[in-house]
Design an enzyme around this catalytic site. Structure first.
Site, PDB file in Angstrom:
ATOM      1  CB  THR A 117      15.649  -4.196  33.965  1.00 53.90           C
ATOM      2  OG1 THR A 117      14.515  -4.857  33.370  1.00 53.90           O
ATOM      3  CG2 THR A 117      16.750  -5.221  34.233  1.00 53.90           C
ATOM      4  CD  GLU A 128      16.921  -3.902  44.694  1.00 54.35           C
ATOM      5  OE1 GLU A 128      15.823  -4.460  44.871  1.00 54.35           O
ATOM      6  OE2 GLU A 128      17.902  -4.076  45.422  1.00 54.35           O
ATOM      7  CB  SER A 135      23.316   0.840  46.834  1.00 56.99           C
ATOM      8  OG  SER A 135      22.903   1.412  45.618  1.00 56.99           O
ATOM      9  CD1 TRP A 191      24.611  -9.404  38.305  1.00 58.72           C
ATOM     10  CD2 TRP A 191      26.272  -7.909  38.333  1.00 58.72           C
ATOM     11  NE1 TRP A 191      25.221  -9.435  37.070  1.00 58.72           N
ATOM     12  CE2 TRP A 191      26.245  -8.517  37.065  1.00 58.72           C
ATOM     13  CE3 TRP A 191      27.250  -6.940  38.594  1.00 58.72           C
ATOM     14  CZ2 TRP A 191      27.140  -8.190  36.059  1.00 58.72           C
ATOM     15  CZ3 TRP A 191      28.135  -6.607  37.586  1.00 58.72           C
ATOM     16  CH2 TRP A 191      28.075  -7.228  36.335  1.00 58.72           C
ATOM     17  CG  LEU A 204      16.822 -13.244  44.196  1.00 57.35           C
ATOM     18  CD1 LEU A 204      16.220 -14.560  44.680  1.00 57.35           C
ATOM     19  CD2 LEU A 204      15.725 -12.167  44.125  1.00 57.35           C
ATOM     20  CB  SER A 239      14.844 -10.336  34.222  1.00 68.35           C
ATOM     21  OG  SER A 239      15.509  -9.103  34.030  1.00 68.35           O
TER      22      SER A 239
END
Lengths: 249, 394
Positions: B375, B373, B96, B167, B136, B143
């Site tokens: 779901t 990235e 990651s 996150w 972002l 989502s």
């Protein structure tokens, strides 16, 4: 400082080796080949010497087939400047190979020739000393520490139960042992640059073999362990077996 | 340290070039010798192994598929994918870190940045002299990123940015953040633009996300931006609308499709070795039907995932990749890796819950990878829209 490193393509030590159908060689199907691990120490040492000197060049030479180019490119990716492929097959004994390498090295400019102390495929430990002899060079094998000060070389050799320190003047030949250094990884940029570096091909022909392989055998299958008993009661029987059967005490 | 022999039932290696294999082997050896010896301890201590970053940069792991003029290796995308595979074979958190640095920070600067921004930032990021993060997602917009509420308002020669991001991988250790904000009305996703925000600017506060049970060897934080002022020159001039951040995510998802295969390979190899050595009822458990079928299912799915990732890479290298294809691969491969990790953990019995074994660490990590990235479900809907022409969300 101009350094030549002689290298060999060998099966990866993690590979499972099987006998070929002809019974005289190893089945290379599915076997991963790598730069001989001891040669990695030699390449690393050459690169370190060049870096310390601030100038010079490092070349790698191998005797082998087309597939050995991959091995040469591994060395180039580590930072070696140029590579030479002597197209031909190495001999079963060391001398034929040593003759081909010595012949190729003779015509080139060098201060130091480096080898790994042995190739992990045939484990002959012969070629470095033979090349030194053929070229009339001083030679230190099984080297774990190396200092080069101008033309003066001090090498620490691993000997039974201790170390031996030898000195000689360049030009000379060194065969590297584990512990000499920590070989670098080929960096990703190095891998990309490797294909742009010079790779000379010479038709050397196959090395002359004075030995003939008559059979290749698998190592004996290891027998299962035995449990002779439990606790103190088992000790006499264990001692008896160690003395009479295993003959280790 | 034992060397990883690879998992390659279909001789997929023969579909790789010498260079691609050499890249894979460098990363593979590095992971075996440097990452695996310390990852279990980092995981338990809940810390990212930042001491490994300089070596990773030196070897060229960050932005390896980007141009050489920025100090990158200029590899193709298959080689890049193999790097992700091997890093995630070590740990999803470490992969990651590399994904964020390359796909989410270097990529937007390369794609949307000015010449000056590229020349200044890309070599620094490749060498990890600067660590980046990507803002972002927000607390209420995951989502549905088009709804984001972070605003950037022009004030003379500066932009003033206010909002909250959640996150965010690397946010607490980052030197620079790519922040996505609306420059227009909140109902106008077309006004989304990207900004380069140095994290030492006043008003930038990153706080560690507490209470994670996954990706423990990775920094995950929340970013609060309180009227953070950046020069006008920090706007990414080529960014325009929601499409821009989604393009970045597509790069990262590509790497994840490969990375997940690596995690699955680690779990399978561990399960196979354990099954061959673990004796119950006086014989190796690998000899029992139930474990054989378990191992076969794992290997079959891994093999399919390897081929999927490889063809995805060949499409990308050929310039023929469509984003829905990336979604299919991310969705399939991460789900596959989740299943493989869980089955491996079960095969390992009680030992499988220990951190000395890798499978449960991967199993827990992959729950995050399944979710971030895009779901699993959202990627299903992306492919669903692609094949039916009908959007399930709007």
């Amino acid at each position: 400082m101009r350094i030549i490193v002689c290298v060999k393509r060998v099966p990866d030590s993690e590979s499972r080796i099987a006998k070929a159908k002809d019974g005289l060689s190893v089945d290379t199907q599915g076997v991963k080949f790598v730069l001989n691990p001891y040669d990695e120490y030699a390449v690393e040492e050459a690169l370190k010497l060049k870096e310390a000197a601030g100038d010079g060049s490092v070349s790698v030479i191998t005797l082998g087939g087309e597939e050995s180019k991959e091995t040469l490119r591994t060395a180039l990716a580590m930072g070696v400047d140029e590579a030479v492929l002597l197209k031909g097959q190495p001999s079963v004994d060391g001398l034929g190979t040593a003759e081909k390498l010595a012949e190729a090295i003779k015509g080139r400019e060098y201060d130091l020739v480096l080898f790994g102390k042995q190739a992990i495929d045939d484990d002959n430990l012969q070629v470095p000393a033979m090349v030194a002899e053929l070229l009339g060079l001083p030679c230190a094998t099984v080297v774990t520490e190396l200092q080069v000060d101008g033309g003066a070389v001090t090498a620490t050799r691993e000997v039974e139960g201790g170390h031996e320190i030898v000195e000689f003047e360049l030009p000379g030949l060194i065969a590297a042992q584990k512990g000499l250094n920590e070989p670098r990884y080929p960096s990703l940029k190095g891998i990309m640059q490797a294909k742009k570096k010079p790779l000379e091909e010479v038709d050397a022909g196959d090395a002359e073999s004075r030995l003939e392989v008559v059979e290749v055998m698998n190592p004996p299958v290891r027998a299962a362990g035995q449990i002779v008993g439990e606790g103190a009661d088992a000790v006499p029987e264990l001692v008896r077996k160690l003395r009479d059967e295993a003959k280790v005490i | 340290m034992t060397k990883f022999e690879g998992v390659d039932y279909y001789n997929v290696d023969s579909l790789l070039s010498e260079e691609e294999r050499a890249v894979r082997d460098t990363v593979r050896d590095w992971v075996d010798e440097n990452l695996l010896p310390l990852i279990a301890r980092c995981y338990v201590e809940r810390r990212f192994p930042s001491e490994l970053v300089p070596q990773m940069a030196e070897l060229g792991f960050f932005g390896a598929n980007m141009p050489e003029k920025y100090g990158c290796a200029g590899l193709n995308n298959v080689a890049y994918g193999l790097i992700m595979q091997e890093l995630e074979r070590g740990d999803s958190g470490v992969r990651s870190f590399a994904s964020v640095q390359a796909s989410l920070v270097m990529y937007p600067i390369l794609e949307f940045g000015s010449g000056e921004q590229r020349d200044y930032w890309l070599p620094k990021l490749a060498k990890a002299e600067a660590v980046g993060c990507y803002g972002l997602t927000e607390p209420d917009y995951g989502s549905d990123p088009g709804g984001l509420t972070t605003r950037a308002v022009k004030d003379g020669e500066e932009w003033v940015i206010t909002g909250t991001k959640m996150w965010i991988t690397n946010a607490s250790i980052a030197d620079v953040a790519i922040i996505w904000a609306k420059t227009g009305e909140l109902d106008d996703p077309e006004s989304i633009r990207g900004f380069i925000v140095e994290t030492d600017r006043e008003g930038y506060v990153a706080s560690d996300q507490k209470g994670k049970l996954s990706l423990l060897a990775s920094d995950t934080s929340e970013i609060s931006l309180q009227e953070v002022r950046v020069p006008a020159a920090n706007l990414l001039p080529g960014s325009s609308g929601l499409r821009s951040p989604l393009m970045c995510l597509n790069q990262a998802r590509y790497g994840i499709a490969w990375g997940a295969v690596g995690a699955a390979m680690a779990c399978y190899a561990e399960a196979l070795s354990y099954a061959q050595n673990r004796l119950q009822f006086d014989r190796a458990i690998a000899g029992y039907q139930i474990q054989q079928i378990r191992l076969v299912e794992m290997l079959t799915e891994i093999t399919k995932g390897q081929l999927l990732a490889l063809q995805l890479g060949r499409l990308k290298d050929g310039g023929k990749l469509r984003h829905a294809q990336v979604s299919m691969a991310k969705r399939n491969n991460v789900n596959m890796a989740c299943e493989v990790a869980r089955e491996a953990r079960r095969l390992l019995g009680a030992n499988g819950i220990l951190v000395e074994y890798q499978s449960m660490r991967h199993m827990a990590n992959l729950e995050s990878v399944y979710t971030y990235e895009g779901t699993h479900d959202i990627h299903g809907l992306i492919v669903g829209e692609d094949i039916t022409g009908l959007s399930a969300v709007t």
